[in-house]
Scaffold this motif. Structure first.
Motif, PDB file in Angstrom:
ATOM      1  N   ARG A 186       5.256  25.004 -40.259  1.00 22.19           N
ATOM      2  CA  ARG A 186       4.167  24.490 -39.216  1.00 22.19           C
ATOM      3  C   ARG A 186       3.028  24.336 -39.998  1.00 22.19           C
ATOM      4  NH1 ARG A 186       4.004  29.006 -34.711  1.00 22.19           N
ATOM      5  NH2 ARG A 186       4.380  30.324 -36.656  1.00 22.19           N
ATOM      6  N   ARG A 187       2.526  24.672 -41.401  1.00 22.64           N
ATOM      7  CA  ARG A 187       1.552  24.753 -41.909  1.00 22.64           C
ATOM      8  C   ARG A 187       1.540  23.431 -42.899  1.00 22.64           C
ATOM      9  NH1 ARG A 187      -1.875  29.237 -42.979  1.00 22.64           N
ATOM     10  NH2 ARG A 187      -2.447  28.585 -44.976  1.00 22.64           N
ATOM     11  N   GLY A 188       2.536  23.208 -43.434  1.00 25.16           N
ATOM     12  CA  GLY A 188       2.648  21.932 -44.293  1.00 25.16           C
ATOM     13  C   GLY A 188       3.023  20.597 -43.835  1.00 25.16           C
ATOM     14  N   ASP A 189       2.907  19.617 -44.601  1.00 19.53           N
ATOM     15  CA  ASP A 189       3.736  18.443 -44.152  1.00 19.53           C
ATOM     16  C   ASP A 189       4.818  18.140 -44.577  1.00 19.53           C
ATOM     17  OD1 ASP A 189       3.293  16.941 -47.037  1.00 19.53           O
ATOM     18  OD2 ASP A 189       1.478  17.875 -46.791  1.00 19.53           O
ATOM     19  N   ARG A 196      -0.451  31.439 -49.317  1.00 19.97           N
ATOM     20  CA  ARG A 196      -1.460  31.229 -48.083  1.00 19.97           C
ATOM     21  C   ARG A 196      -0.942  31.725 -46.633  1.00 19.97           C
ATOM     22  NH1 ARG A 196      -3.113  25.262 -50.631  1.00 19.97           N
ATOM     23  NH2 ARG A 196      -4.790  25.977 -51.925  1.00 19.97           N
ATOM     24  N   VAL A 197       0.458  31.567 -46.703  1.00 18.90           N
ATOM     25  CA  VAL A 197       1.037  32.076 -45.403  1.00 18.90           C
ATOM     26  C   VAL A 197       0.505  33.617 -45.211  1.00 18.90           C
ATOM     27  CG1 VAL A 197       2.958  32.649 -44.257  1.00 18.90           C
ATOM     28  CG2 VAL A 197       2.723  30.136 -45.630  1.00 18.90           C
ATOM     29  N   GLY A 231      -3.062  34.235 -44.444  1.00 21.94           N
ATOM     30  CA  GLY A 231      -3.598  33.831 -43.174  1.00 21.94           C
ATOM     31  C   GLY A 231      -3.134  34.818 -42.173  1.00 21.94           C
ATOM     32  N   THR A 232      -2.687  35.964 -42.333  1.00 24.47           N
ATOM     33  CA  THR A 232      -2.518  37.037 -41.387  1.00 24.47           C
ATOM     34  C   THR A 232      -3.006  38.316 -41.768  1.00 24.47           C
ATOM     35  OG1 THR A 232      -0.333  37.755 -42.594  1.00 24.47           O
ATOM     36  CG2 THR A 232      -0.135  36.294 -40.947  1.00 24.47           C
ATOM     37  N   LYS A 243       6.545  29.686 -40.550  1.00 29.88           N
ATOM     38  CA  LYS A 243       5.009  29.350 -41.001  1.00 29.88           C
ATOM     39  C   LYS A 243       4.823  28.251 -41.922  1.00 29.88           C
ATOM     40  CE  LYS A 243       3.232  33.858 -39.652  1.00 29.88           C
ATOM     41  NZ  LYS A 243       2.517  33.350 -38.513  1.00 29.88           N
ATOM     42  N   LEU A 244       5.556  28.246 -42.940  1.00 30.44           N
ATOM     43  CA  LEU A 244       5.642  27.130 -44.004  1.00 30.44           C
ATOM     44  C   LEU A 244       5.913  25.759 -43.519  1.00 30.44           C
ATOM     45  CD1 LEU A 244       7.382  28.365 -47.090  1.00 30.44           C
ATOM     46  CD2 LEU A 244       5.009  27.863 -46.873  1.00 30.44           C
ATOM     47  N   SER A 280       5.353  18.680 -48.714  1.00 27.60           N
ATOM     48  CA  SER A 280       4.661  19.795 -49.410  1.00 27.60           C
ATOM     49  C   SER A 280       5.641  20.677 -49.940  1.00 27.60           C
ATOM     50  CB  SER A 280       4.023  20.384 -48.378  1.00 27.60           C
ATOM     51  OG  SER A 280       4.580  21.253 -47.379  1.00 27.60           O
ATOM     52  N   ALA A 334       1.730  28.019 -51.814  1.00 25.78           N
ATOM     53  CA  ALA A 334       2.112  27.822 -50.261  1.00 25.78           C
ATOM     54  C   ALA A 334       2.462  29.162 -49.795  1.00 25.78           C
ATOM     55  CB  ALA A 334       2.882  26.766 -49.969  1.00 25.78           C
TER      56      ALA A 334
END
Length: 556
Positions: A67-70, A46-47, A50-51, A64-65, A73, A43
């Motif tokens: 906002r990205r994950g449920d 992946r953050v 994404g940049t 960012k974690l 997660s 996880a």
């Protein structure tokens, strides 16, 4: 698995020590995929993937974690302290790099978390990209892009016509055609490898029922046969085009390099930098293309076309083996694979006591009788280790001979801990001396702080005193604004006292080895308990004499 262990150089089996160390360090970049916290590491990676060219601090990654994950997660459940440990471990493994960046924070605690920033390394990005591709569709049956083989044949024919024309090929047109050709070929070759890997995985099964066998039989007899025939038809044409282009390749690649050098200029200006050029720009890429379609004698197993024919033949043999197994099953000779899988499912769903009963019923295995001798607590032995290979537990002589644990003989003397006490006292003395030196450095920086950069211990002591002083303050509201008084802390051991006051409009910059800290709307003074007041900031910074409080700020 710790990062330092992965960086240890193997002692044997490395003919080239430097090359072996480099390979070992690159392989350590895959360590986070097998770590117990692999889902959290993935996880976080992946953050960063994404940049582009961005360095992130711990608060940025947490945001960012979130906002990205449920909410359920693994990445969303990380706190700042745990995330810092994960980021530092990824730095040791080589997936992330440390970055230097000006930090802006609203509090001292946020400054301490934000002063360390991280950015993605090239190796880390490549590993995570490959991992995501494997997770997305590793078990899927990939269709062979046979139409790309026709485009490869057509592209080589066009390049052969270009090099045979009067005056030679236009460099820009040839570069565009070569780049397109190798992209098409790489996609085709990758789809062939993936499809045959999936085919081998399926044919290795020996529990195919009638419907599955019928489906894979049609797959082999129709689809695989069509692929093999298409490749066998195109391979001689492609080989002929390559033979026509081959004598002109060195001159053609040289003209393209002279026309468009690309990133290859770094190889001349920076010899220590390795450059990976686009496919088709080097002669080695063309040699790989020719070896795929023709047998040049450089490979023991022939060309890839020959290997495809052999793989198809082995697939047909595996299909016949499944057919024979199905015929034998009709006469009672059945595989027990399904029965063993059903038994494994029972074990997986059973409670510990039920699992013991199932093992006794299935294999006649009974529980072991324990003699009551505890193993070495420092030596952990997994449950799957056999007694034949496991470590031996030493049984005391008194228990073996007399059946008693009572000791005999003279009692052992008390253990001497004087050396340990001496080491601890020496360690405490060094720590006290380091703190006193930091306090002396803070006092000596008075009056000329703009020309002084504090050491890391002195900056940490300053933050510690300022935090304690602000915690001792008493807040009250005056004329619509919040003020505080009594923000003071004294350390008799160090002989230092710090007093903080709120001073609107004042700001200064404190510099240290760890970074710079700008303090707004806050003045503070540091003085010796046995001497006159000494200010941390200089007169040139605040426009005040040494007896006035010095403004300082808390943003980093």
């Amino acid at each position: 698995m710790e990062g330092d262990e992965l960086y240890e150089e193997p002692s044997e089996g490395l003919p080239d020590r430097g090359r072996g160390t480099e390979v070992w360090q690159r392989l350590s970049a895959y360590a986070y995929l097998s770590a117990p916290e692999r889902l959290e590491y993935v996880a976080v990676m992946r953050v960063f993937c994404g940049t582009l060219l961005a360095d992130l601090a711990v608060p940025d990654v947490l945001d960012k974690l979130a906002r990205r994950g449920d909410p359920g997660s693994p990445g969303a459940a990380l706190d700042a302290e745990t995330l810092t440990v994960r980021l530092e471990q990824l730095v040791r493994w080589g997936n992330l790099l440390r970055s230097t960046h000006t930090v802006t924070a609203a509090s001292i605690a946020e400054y301490q978390r934000s002063r360390s920033r991280y950015q993605l390394s090239k190796l880390g990005e490549r590993v995570q990209r490959d991992a995501d591709e494997v997770l997305a569709g590793a078990d899927a049956a990939r269709e062979v892009s046979s139409e790309l083989l026709t485009l490869v044949d057509r592209g080589l024919n066009e390049i052969a016509a270009m090099v045979g024309a009067p005056g030679g090929a236009d460099p820009q047109a040839a570069l565009e055609r070569i780049s397109t050709l190798f992209v098409q070929f790489a996609e085709f070759a990758e789809s062939v490898r993936d499809f045959y890997a999936y085919l081998g995985q399926v044919l290795a099964r020996y529990d195919l029922d009638g419907a599955e066998y019928q489906g894979f039989k049609e797959l082999l007899l129709d689809y695989v046969e069509a692929i093999t025939e298409d490749i066998s038809f195109r391979a001689p044409r492609i080989a002929a085009h390559l033979d026509a282009v081959w004598p002109h390749l060195p001159a053609l690649l040289a003209r393209i390099d002279a026309h468009t050098a690309g990133i290859g200029v770094l190889a001349d200006g920076l010899p220590e930098t390795r450059v990976q050029r686009s496919r088709g720009r080097d002669l080695a890429d063309w040699e790989g293309l020719r070896d795929w379609f023709t047998d040049t004698g450089g490979h023991q197993h022939g060309s890839q076309v020959d290997q495809l024919r052999d793989a198809t033949l082995r697939a047909l043999q595996s299909l016949l083996a499944n057919a024979k197994r199905m015929l034998r099953s009709a006469s009672g000779e059945m595989s027990r694979r399904k029965d063993l899988l059903r038994l494994a499912a029972w074990f997986d769903a059973a409670e510990p006591e039920e699992a013991h009963d199932i093992a006794v019923a299935a294999f006649g295995l009974y529980g072991a009788r324990h003699l009551g001798v505890a193993p070495d607590p420092d030596q952990s032995v997994p449950a799957y280790v056999s007694w034949w290979n496991g470590p031996v537990v030493d049984v005391p002589v008194a228990l073996r001979e007399r059946g008693s644990r009572a000791p005999r003989g003279r009692s052992a003397s008390a253990e001497d801990h004087s050396e340990q006490k001496r080491r601890l006292m020496e360690q405490a003395r060094r720590q006290a001396e380091a703190r006193q030196a930091a306090a002396d450095e803070l006092l000596s920086a008075s009056g000329n702080f703009t020309q002084v950069r504090l050491s890391a211990p002195a900056m940490r002591l300053l933050l510690e005193l300022l935090t304690t002083a602000l915690g001792n303050a008493r807040l009250h509201k005056d004329a619509g604004d919040f003020l505080f008084d009594g923000a003071q802390v004294s350390d008799p051991d160090l002989g230092v006292r710090l007093t903080a006051r709120r001073t609107l409009g004042r700001h200064t910059v404190l510099r240290s080895e760890d970074g710079d800290m700008t303090v707004d709307d806050l003045s503070f003074e540091v003085k010796s308990l046995a001497g006159p007041v000494e200010s941390l900031a200089g007169e040139s910074l605040v426009g005040q004499n040494a007896s006035r409080p010095v403004p300082g700020e808390a943003t980093a």
